[in-house]
Design a protein around this motif. Sequence first.
Motif, PDB file in Angstrom:
ATOM      1  N   LEU A 172     -20.492  -4.130   5.164  1.00  0.00           N
ATOM      2  CA  LEU A 172     -21.124  -3.941   3.867  1.00  0.00           C
ATOM      3  C   LEU A 172     -22.033  -2.711   3.831  1.00  0.00           C
ATOM      4  O   LEU A 172     -22.624  -2.322   4.850  1.00  0.00           O
ATOM      5  CB  LEU A 172     -21.969  -5.171   3.517  1.00  0.00           C
ATOM      6  N   LYS A 173     -22.153  -2.173   2.648  1.00  0.00           N
ATOM      7  CA  LYS A 173     -23.090  -1.079   2.409  1.00  0.00           C
ATOM      8  C   LYS A 173     -24.045  -1.503   1.300  1.00  0.00           C
ATOM      9  O   LYS A 173     -23.631  -1.706   0.161  1.00  0.00           O
ATOM     10  CB  LYS A 173     -22.358   0.195   1.999  1.00  0.00           C
ATOM     11  N   PRO A 174     -25.345  -1.679   1.615  1.00  0.00           N
ATOM     12  CA  PRO A 174     -26.310  -1.984   0.564  1.00  0.00           C
ATOM     13  C   PRO A 174     -26.597  -0.727  -0.250  1.00  0.00           C
ATOM     14  O   PRO A 174     -26.147   0.369   0.090  1.00  0.00           O
ATOM     15  CB  PRO A 174     -27.549  -2.438   1.352  1.00  0.00           C
ATOM     16  N   GLU A 175     -27.356  -0.883  -1.342  1.00  0.00           N
ATOM     17  CA  GLU A 175     -27.687   0.281  -2.159  1.00  0.00           C
ATOM     18  C   GLU A 175     -28.473   1.296  -1.360  1.00  0.00           C
ATOM     19  O   GLU A 175     -28.306   2.514  -1.520  1.00  0.00           O
ATOM     20  CB  GLU A 175     -28.485  -0.155  -3.393  1.00  0.00           C
ATOM     21  N   ARG A 176     -29.351   0.799  -0.486  1.00  0.00           N
ATOM     22  CA  ARG A 176     -30.108   1.666   0.408  1.00  0.00           C
ATOM     23  C   ARG A 176     -30.135   0.977   1.762  1.00  0.00           C
ATOM     24  O   ARG A 176     -30.015  -0.229   1.869  1.00  0.00           O
ATOM     25  CB  ARG A 176     -31.546   1.863  -0.092  1.00  0.00           C
ATOM     26  N   GLY A 177     -30.303   1.759   2.802  1.00  0.00           N
ATOM     27  CA  GLY A 177     -30.407   1.172   4.119  1.00  0.00           C
ATOM     28  C   GLY A 177     -29.113   1.270   4.909  1.00  0.00           C
ATOM     29  O   GLY A 177     -28.093   1.766   4.416  1.00  0.00           O
ATOM     30  N   PRO A 178     -29.127   0.779   6.162  1.00  0.00           N
ATOM     31  CA  PRO A 178     -27.980   0.916   7.062  1.00  0.00           C
ATOM     32  C   PRO A 178     -26.834  -0.025   6.698  1.00  0.00           C
ATOM     33  O   PRO A 178     -27.015  -1.005   5.972  1.00  0.00           O
ATOM     34  CB  PRO A 178     -28.581   0.543   8.424  1.00  0.00           C
ATOM     35  N   LEU A 179     -25.645   0.282   7.230  1.00  0.00           N
ATOM     36  CA  LEU A 179     -24.498  -0.599   7.059  1.00  0.00           C
ATOM     37  C   LEU A 179     -24.750  -1.912   7.787  1.00  0.00           C
ATOM     38  O   LEU A 179     -25.452  -1.961   8.804  1.00  0.00           O
ATOM     39  CB  LEU A 179     -23.234   0.065   7.598  1.00  0.00           C
ATOM     40  N   LEU A 180     -24.151  -2.984   7.267  1.00  0.00           N
ATOM     41  CA  LEU A 180     -24.376  -4.321   7.819  1.00  0.00           C
ATOM     42  C   LEU A 180     -23.057  -5.053   8.006  1.00  0.00           C
ATOM     43  O   LEU A 180     -22.107  -4.850   7.252  1.00  0.00           O
ATOM     44  CB  LEU A 180     -25.272  -5.150   6.890  1.00  0.00           C
ATOM     45  N   GLU A 181     -23.015  -5.922   9.023  1.00  0.00           N
ATOM     46  CA  GLU A 181     -21.904  -6.837   9.220  1.00  0.00           C
ATOM     47  C   GLU A 181     -22.263  -8.185   8.597  1.00  0.00           C
ATOM     48  O   GLU A 181     -23.438  -8.572   8.541  1.00  0.00           O
ATOM     49  CB  GLU A 181     -21.609  -7.033  10.713  1.00  0.00           C
ATOM     50  N   ALA A 182     -21.241  -8.894   8.122  1.00  0.00           N
ATOM     51  CA  ALA A 182     -21.461 -10.224   7.543  1.00  0.00           C
ATOM     52  C   ALA A 182     -20.322 -11.139   7.954  1.00  0.00           C
ATOM     53  O   ALA A 182     -19.182 -10.690   8.142  1.00  0.00           O
ATOM     54  CB  ALA A 182     -21.562 -10.148   6.025  1.00  0.00           C
ATOM     55  N   ILE A 183     -20.633 -12.425   8.098  1.00  0.00           N
ATOM     56  CA  ILE A 183     -19.626 -13.417   8.444  1.00  0.00           C
ATOM     57  C   ILE A 183     -19.766 -14.597   7.494  1.00  0.00           C
ATOM     58  O   ILE A 183     -20.880 -15.077   7.241  1.00  0.00           O
ATOM     59  CB  ILE A 183     -19.766 -13.885   9.925  1.00  0.00           C
TER      60      ILE A 183
END
Length: 572
Positions: free
Chosen positions: A518-529
Motif C-alpha cells: 500500500l501507498k498512503p497519501e503521505r509516508g512510507p510504503l506499507l505491507e498489509a495482511i
Amino acid sequence: MTPTHIRRIGTDPAQLPAANLRELLNQLYRSRGQVESESTLGLADLAPYDTLAGLAQAVELLAATLRSGRSILVVGDYDADGATGSALAVLGLRALGTQAVAYLVPSRFAYGYGLSPPVVDAAAPQCPGLLVTVDNGIASIAGVERANQLGIPVLITDHHLAGTDLPAAAAIVNPNQPGCPFPSKHLAGVGVVFYVLAALRAHLRAAGWFTADRPEPNLAEYLDLVALGTVADVVTLDRNNRILVEQGLRRIRAGRCRPGIRALLQAAGRDPARATAADLGFYVGPRLNAAGRLTEMSLGVECLLCDDPIRALDLAGQLDALNRERREIEGTMRDQAETLVERIVLRGDDLPPGLCLYGKGWHEGVSGIVAARIRERYHRPVIAFADAADGLLRGSARSVEGLNIRDAIDLVDRRRPGLIARFGGHAMAAGLTLKPECLSDFRVAFRDAVREQLGEAPPVHEIRSDGELPPRLMNLETCDALRLGGPWGKGFPEPLFDGEFEVLSARLVGERHLKLRLKPERGPLLEAIGFGQGERLELARGRVHLAYRLDVNEYRGERTPQLILEHLQSTT
C-alpha cells in the motif's frame, strides 16, 4: 454479505492538537473510558473479595476440609477457562497446605457440560471429602442433588448466568448469582478461583495456619494462569479483569510463568518476553482448547500443571498437533456451513435474524468455532448443531452485540417446555441439547425470539474506528507502544484505525489470506495482511478504504510495521 459501516469514535488522531504518541495513547484510553491516571493497573486496585456473596461459607468449608486432611476433587470445564481454573485450584490449594487435591475434567463427548449425576458417580470412587466445581456448577441442580445423596459436599465456583433455581450446594461463589454485590460481574471462572484462594489465604493467615514448615504462598505467582483463562474466555475486560490480565502478562514477559504456558507460546512461535493479550487469545488459547474439542482436557491441564520444562514442551507439542487437526476439521465444516447459508439465499429467502445450522457428521467439539465464523461473516447470532454420541443434537451458540443469546434460548424454553433438553451459557455464547426431531420447531422458535430482541431491521455490521492514524505515526515505535499499551480485548478493544490507501499490489497467500502493498497519501510504503479475506482480492485495486490494526511483521530478524486488515472497500 452483511452491509458494513465504519463509525469513528472519540477524537480523530489526525485532529489532535499534538499528534504525538503519548497524546495518541491518552486519546485511545479516554475513548475507552479510562483516564491516564488509571493506567497503572496495580493489584492494590482490585475489587475486594469480601463483597463476593457466598465467599465466607466457601472459605469456612475449604478451611475445615484442609484441617481435617480430607481430599478435595476439582471438577472443571473442558475449555481454556476451565483448564486454567482447574490448574489454579490444584496448585493454589496445594500451596495453601491441602494434603490431597486432584482434578477431574469430564469429557464433553462422554458426559457433556457441568457437574451432572454421571460425573458425580464417576468421582465417587475417589471418596472426595469435597467437590469443588470450576467454571461450571451454577446450573447443576441434579448433579449437586446426587452428590448430596452420596454425602459429598459441593462448593460451586462459577461465573455463568444463574437460572431461576440454584443448586443445593454447601456454598456457591459466583458474581452473577442473584443478590451478589461484587462490582466486577465479568470475572472468568479462573478469576473466581483466584478470589476464593485469596480469601482462603487471608482466613488461614488469621487462624495461624502458616508456619516455617508451611509458609504462606504468594498467589500472585499464578496470575499467568488467570490472565490466560480470562483472555481465552473472551470475557469483558473491565478494569478489574484488565488488572488481572496485565499482572499476569508482566510475569510472563519477565520469565516467571508456568513452564506449560511458556511452552505453548513457543509452540505457537510467540516470544514470551513480548507476550500480549492477543498472543494468549489467538495463539495459546486455541492450542489449549484443542484438547477439550477433539479429545479431553486432561492433556491441557497436565501441561499447565507441569513443572518440568522438557515435558511441558512435549505436552505443548501434542496440543499443537491437535490444534492443526482442529483447523482442518474446522475448514471443512465452515465450507459446508457456508453452503447451507448460500442455499437459503439461492431460494430467494431473506436470511432469518438468527441462523440454526446442522451438518451430518459435524464434530461437536468444533461446532462453536464454526458458529463464530458464520456469525462474523453474516453478523447474525448462529447456533451450529452436531450429532452427539447419545443420539441428541448439541448446539453451540454465538451471538452479536445487542442480543443476549442465553436469554433468547431461555425464552424458547419457557414458551416451548420440553423442546430443549438442557442449556446454559453467557450473553454472547451458550450451549444447548435437543432431540433431532425438535430441530425444525426450535429453529422457528429461536428465529422469533431473536426477532423480538433485535427487531425486523436487517443487521448492519458496525466497525468502530479510532479514526485516521497520521502517517508519521505508522512506525515501529507506535506498533510497540500499542502492543504493550493494553491489555486489549472485549470491552476494551485493541485500537483500530481507518483511512484511504492506494493498492500497489495484491495477491493471495495461504489460499484464504489477502496480502497487499500500500501507498498512503503521505509516508512510507506499507505491507498489509487480511486473514481470511481472500475473497476481496478483486476489490483490492486502485484507491481503497481500509479499517486496520497496526502491528509488527517479524521476518528473518527484521521488524517492519504491518497493517492487519479488518475491512476493505473500494473507493474507485
